[in-house]
Write a protein that holds these residues in place. Sequence first.
Motif, PDB file in Angstrom:
ATOM      1  N   THR A  72       0.820  -1.212   0.000  1.00 46.41           N
ATOM      2  CA  THR A  72       0.000   0.000   0.000  1.00 46.41           C
ATOM      3  C   THR A  72       0.851   1.258   0.000  1.00 46.41           C
ATOM      4  O   THR A  72       0.329   2.364  -0.189  1.00 46.41           O
ATOM      5  CB  THR A  72      -0.929   0.047   1.234  1.00 46.41           C
ATOM      6  N   LEU A  73       2.150   1.110   0.241  1.00 41.69           N
ATOM      7  CA  LEU A  73       3.079   2.249   0.335  1.00 41.69           C
ATOM      8  C   LEU A  73       2.576   3.293   1.337  1.00 41.69           C
ATOM      9  O   LEU A  73       2.661   4.495   1.109  1.00 41.69           O
ATOM     10  CB  LEU A  73       3.296   2.899  -1.040  1.00 41.69           C
ATOM     11  N   THR A  74       2.091   2.810   2.457  1.00 42.06           N
ATOM     12  CA  THR A  74       1.581   3.699   3.498  1.00 42.06           C
ATOM     13  C   THR A  74       2.647   3.891   4.567  1.00 42.06           C
ATOM     14  O   THR A  74       3.091   2.925   5.189  1.00 42.06           O
ATOM     15  CB  THR A  74       0.304   3.116   4.130  1.00 42.06           C
ATOM     16  N   TYR A  75       3.042   5.153   4.783  1.00 44.07           N
ATOM     17  CA  TYR A  75       4.176   5.491   5.644  1.00 44.07           C
ATOM     18  C   TYR A  75       3.674   6.186   6.905  1.00 44.07           C
ATOM     19  O   TYR A  75       4.028   7.328   7.190  1.00 44.07           O
ATOM     20  CB  TYR A  75       5.128   6.382   4.844  1.00 44.07           C
ATOM     21  N   SER A  76       2.826   5.499   7.647  1.00 43.74           N
ATOM     22  CA  SER A  76       2.278   6.000   8.903  1.00 43.74           C
ATOM     23  C   SER A  76       1.791   4.792   9.682  1.00 43.74           C
ATOM     24  O   SER A  76       1.764   3.673   9.170  1.00 43.74           O
ATOM     25  CB  SER A  76       1.144   7.004   8.656  1.00 43.74           C
ATOM     26  N   SER A  77       1.398   5.015  10.921  1.00 44.79           N
ATOM     27  CA  SER A  77       1.056   3.882  11.782  1.00 44.79           C
ATOM     28  C   SER A  77      -0.137   3.096  11.275  1.00 44.79           C
ATOM     29  O   SER A  77      -1.171   3.656  10.912  1.00 44.79           O
ATOM     30  CB  SER A  77       0.757   4.370  13.193  1.00 44.79           C
ATOM     31  N   ALA A  78      -0.001   1.785  11.285  1.00 44.48           N
ATOM     32  CA  ALA A  78      -1.111   0.887  10.991  1.00 44.48           C
ATOM     33  C   ALA A  78      -1.903   0.630  12.267  1.00 44.48           C
ATOM     34  O   ALA A  78      -1.482   0.993  13.367  1.00 44.48           O
ATOM     35  CB  ALA A  78      -0.584  -0.422  10.424  1.00 44.48           C
ATOM     36  N   GLY A 102      -0.458   7.968  -2.073  1.00 38.53           N
ATOM     37  CA  GLY A 102      -1.789   7.950  -2.661  1.00 38.53           C
ATOM     38  C   GLY A 102      -2.785   6.940  -2.154  1.00 38.53           C
ATOM     39  O   GLY A 102      -3.921   6.898  -2.648  1.00 38.53           O
ATOM     40  N   GLU A 103      -2.434   6.126  -1.152  1.00 40.38           N
ATOM     41  CA  GLU A 103      -3.343   5.048  -0.762  1.00 40.38           C
ATOM     42  C   GLU A 103      -4.643   5.576  -0.150  1.00 40.38           C
ATOM     43  O   GLU A 103      -5.723   5.064  -0.437  1.00 40.38           O
ATOM     44  CB  GLU A 103      -2.657   4.090   0.217  1.00 40.38           C
ATOM     45  N   LEU A 104      -4.556   6.600   0.685  1.00 46.99           N
ATOM     46  CA  LEU A 104      -5.780   7.132   1.281  1.00 46.99           C
ATOM     47  C   LEU A 104      -6.682   7.737   0.215  1.00 46.99           C
ATOM     48  O   LEU A 104      -7.901   7.538   0.233  1.00 46.99           O
ATOM     49  CB  LEU A 104      -5.454   8.165   2.369  1.00 46.99           C
ATOM     50  N   ALA A 105      -6.086   8.473  -0.727  1.00 50.10           N
ATOM     51  CA  ALA A 105      -6.887   9.064  -1.806  1.00 50.10           C
ATOM     52  C   ALA A 105      -7.572   7.972  -2.628  1.00 50.10           C
ATOM     53  O   ALA A 105      -8.744   8.109  -3.013  1.00 50.10           O
ATOM     54  CB  ALA A 105      -5.995   9.921  -2.700  1.00 50.10           C
ATOM     55  N   VAL A 152     -11.553  13.752  -4.510  1.00 45.38           N
ATOM     56  CA  VAL A 152     -10.423  14.027  -3.636  1.00 45.38           C
ATOM     57  C   VAL A 152      -9.467  15.039  -4.257  1.00 45.38           C
ATOM     58  O   VAL A 152      -9.042  14.882  -5.409  1.00 45.38           O
ATOM     59  CB  VAL A 152      -9.639  12.737  -3.309  1.00 45.38           C
ATOM     60  N   THR A 153      -9.145  16.060  -3.482  1.00 46.44           N
ATOM     61  CA  THR A 153      -8.034  16.955  -3.806  1.00 46.44           C
ATOM     62  C   THR A 153      -6.961  16.670  -2.771  1.00 46.44           C
ATOM     63  O   THR A 153      -7.191  16.805  -1.564  1.00 46.44           O
ATOM     64  CB  THR A 153      -8.456  18.435  -3.705  1.00 46.44           C
ATOM     65  N   THR A 154      -5.791  16.230  -3.220  1.00 45.58           N
ATOM     66  CA  THR A 154      -4.741  15.835  -2.290  1.00 45.58           C
ATOM     67  C   THR A 154      -3.462  16.600  -2.592  1.00 45.58           C
ATOM     68  O   THR A 154      -3.091  16.772  -3.754  1.00 45.58           O
ATOM     69  CB  THR A 154      -4.525  14.310  -2.321  1.00 45.58           C
ATOM     70  N   LEU A 155      -2.804  17.084  -1.536  1.00 41.61           N
ATOM     71  CA  LEU A 155      -1.660  17.981  -1.676  1.00 41.61           C
ATOM     72  C   LEU A 155      -0.366  17.307  -1.231  1.00 41.61           C
ATOM     73  O   LEU A 155      -0.327  16.618  -0.203  1.00 41.61           O
ATOM     74  CB  LEU A 155      -1.862  19.235  -0.821  1.00 41.61           C
ATOM     75  N   THR A 156       0.697  17.541  -1.977  1.00 40.22           N
ATOM     76  CA  THR A 156       2.023  17.076  -1.597  1.00 40.22           C
ATOM     77  C   THR A 156       3.048  18.115  -2.020  1.00 40.22           C
ATOM     78  O   THR A 156       2.792  18.909  -2.939  1.00 40.22           O
ATOM     79  CB  THR A 156       2.352  15.714  -2.244  1.00 40.22           C
ATOM     80  N   LEU A 157       4.205  18.097  -1.378  1.00 38.47           N
ATOM     81  CA  LEU A 157       5.330  18.932  -1.795  1.00 38.47           C
ATOM     82  C   LEU A 157       6.440  18.096  -2.414  1.00 38.47           C
ATOM     83  O   LEU A 157       7.477  18.632  -2.794  1.00 38.47           O
ATOM     84  CB  LEU A 157       5.891  19.712  -0.591  1.00 38.47           C
ATOM     85  N   SER A 158       6.229  16.794  -2.517  1.00 34.31           N
ATOM     86  CA  SER A 158       7.231  15.882  -3.064  1.00 34.31           C
ATOM     87  C   SER A 158       6.892  15.530  -4.509  1.00 34.31           C
ATOM     88  O   SER A 158       5.853  14.933  -4.783  1.00 34.31           O
ATOM     89  CB  SER A 158       7.280  14.603  -2.222  1.00 34.31           C
ATOM     90  N   ARG A 159       7.783  15.877  -5.412  1.00 34.01           N
ATOM     91  CA  ARG A 159       7.560  15.538  -6.828  1.00 34.01           C
ATOM     92  C   ARG A 159       7.565  14.025  -7.047  1.00 34.01           C
ATOM     93  O   ARG A 159       6.809  13.498  -7.861  1.00 34.01           O
ATOM     94  CB  ARG A 159       8.623  16.207  -7.705  1.00 34.01           C
ATOM     95  N   GLU A 160       8.446  13.314  -6.330  1.00 37.83           N
ATOM     96  CA  GLU A 160       8.491  11.858  -6.480  1.00 37.83           C
ATOM     97  C   GLU A 160       7.186  11.230  -6.005  1.00 37.83           C
ATOM     98  O   GLU A 160       6.659  10.314  -6.641  1.00 37.83           O
ATOM     99  CB  GLU A 160       9.685  11.284  -5.708  1.00 37.83           C
ATOM    100  N   GLN A 161       6.649  11.710  -4.891  1.00 38.63           N
ATOM    101  CA  GLN A 161       5.380  11.179  -4.416  1.00 38.63           C
ATOM    102  C   GLN A 161       4.252  11.518  -5.377  1.00 38.63           C
ATOM    103  O   GLN A 161       3.393  10.674  -5.659  1.00 38.63           O
ATOM    104  CB  GLN A 161       5.068  11.740  -3.029  1.00 38.63           C
ATOM    105  N   ALA A 195       2.064   8.627  -7.058  1.00 39.81           N
ATOM    106  CA  ALA A 195       0.647   8.617  -6.665  1.00 39.81           C
ATOM    107  C   ALA A 195      -0.246   8.757  -7.889  1.00 39.81           C
ATOM    108  O   ALA A 195      -1.257   8.050  -8.012  1.00 39.81           O
ATOM    109  CB  ALA A 195       0.372   9.742  -5.667  1.00 39.81           C
ATOM    110  N   ARG A 196       0.103   9.647  -8.793  1.00 39.50           N
ATOM    111  CA  ARG A 196      -0.689   9.809 -10.014  1.00 39.50           C
ATOM    112  C   ARG A 196      -0.716   8.523 -10.824  1.00 39.50           C
ATOM    113  O   ARG A 196      -1.758   8.139 -11.375  1.00 39.50           O
ATOM    114  CB  ARG A 196      -0.127  10.950 -10.855  1.00 39.50           C
ATOM    115  N   GLY A 197       0.427   7.843 -10.892  1.00 34.27           N
ATOM    116  CA  GLY A 197       0.473   6.584 -11.630  1.00 34.27           C
ATOM    117  C   GLY A 197      -0.415   5.521 -11.006  1.00 34.27           C
ATOM    118  O   GLY A 197      -1.132   4.798 -11.709  1.00 34.27           O
ATOM    119  N   ARG A 198      -0.393   5.425  -9.688  1.00 34.46           N
ATOM    120  CA  ARG A 198      -1.219   4.431  -8.996  1.00 34.46           C
ATOM    121  C   ARG A 198      -2.706   4.748  -9.164  1.00 34.46           C
ATOM    122  O   ARG A 198      -3.538   3.848  -9.328  1.00 34.46           O
ATOM    123  CB  ARG A 198      -0.853   4.386  -7.513  1.00 34.46           C
TER     124      ARG A 198
END
Length: 420
Positions: free
Chosen positions: A164-170, A213-216, A226-235, A239-242
């Motif tokens: 899921t590429l989720t980087y926060s607590s499960a 992008g998993e939550l979106a 969903v409108t989702t904001l990031t400052l990371s170009r890699e993310q 995320a757009r690809g997923r």
Amino acid sequence: MPAQTRAATNSLTGVDAARWPDVAAQPRASGMRTAVAERLVRHALSRLPLRARLAGRDSIGLGGPLMEIRRPDAFFRRIGAGGLIGFGESYMAGEWDSPDLVGVLSVLAANAADLVPAPLQKLRGLWALRQPASQANTPEGSRDNISHHYDLSNDLFALFLDDTLTYSSAVFRGFPAEYDLLPAAQHRKIDLLLDLAGVGPGTELLEIGTGWGELALRAAARGARVTTLTLSREQQELARGRIREAGHEDRVDVRLCDYRDVTGEYDAIVSVEMIEAVGEEFWPVYFRTLERCLAPGGRIALQAITMPDDRMLASRSTYTWIQKYIFPGGLLPSTEAVERVTTAHTGLRTRQRSTFGMHYAETLRLWRERFEERAAEVDALGFDATFRRMWTFYLAYSEAGFRSGYLDVQQLLLTREDTA
């Protein structure tokens, strides 16, 4: 003289001095400062339930997880020059180690308030390193700070995160957790947040902090826009690809955008472990932005890592190892700090709160074990042994914070004061 200045000599073999200048070389520190540090550290360790063995000979402590201090002189010198930054850099340099790193760090975290004598704590401003102005979370500074961590490499994060590429607590059903249960546990956490925010068909949802992008994706599958904001170009790119592969391009807009610049009104707002990167001076702006973007009757669901209020107030201006190497400009809030800021600067009020710190400890353990298992693949991506020690220390340090109870993680529901 500065508390920590790079020395031109005494470089360590095996450490890339160009990449890791403050690890490759011992800092300059006066003999008196080093001697004071040694005395303080020896006294602190002697009262703790661990065993610190110095250069394979004399031991300090009451017994417990083993801390091998291989180069005591270098270890004390670094702490004398840089405090906890020196402690972490000493580990990166291989000057100390442990067969139970989390165990050692958990003991230290559980006793963090008492490691430094009270009289010296009152003089923290004289001896502790201060956060550099360059790490302030201005709009430009935030982009740099986020890029420092999240633009390392999507492939690196994929090595230890689950699919899921989720980087926060499960949120797990029980302990001990197993790695193959992580995807379901991450979805459980996301669903709890989406339920808390009341996200369903037709909901206009703002997410601050896209991740990958998993939550979106999960919100879009419920029928939300969903409108989702990031400052990371890699993310943003991944995320757009997923989202495209999942067929939700028409429902999710991934924007490279600072939260301060977002416009529009939303039925629900969700933000997962993003407030930690905002910085104390910008907390009022962050919460005012949430309030400004919330439609009448709307709900805000936040997931936040928190620390005790007294420790936050005591250390909020101190420059830490985590800020130097992992999250520039970061600061964990306390529950009380969130209440103070929202009450003083907004009409938002906390309606519900749930905590689950031990779930984060288990999440971090699984990530750390996976990262260590895939060391060869980390090397193949171009990250060296010093980076691996740094990253292992970061994951173990964080896990220890939750296991000791020094850190917690919680989900909060906020609504406007006049909302029934």
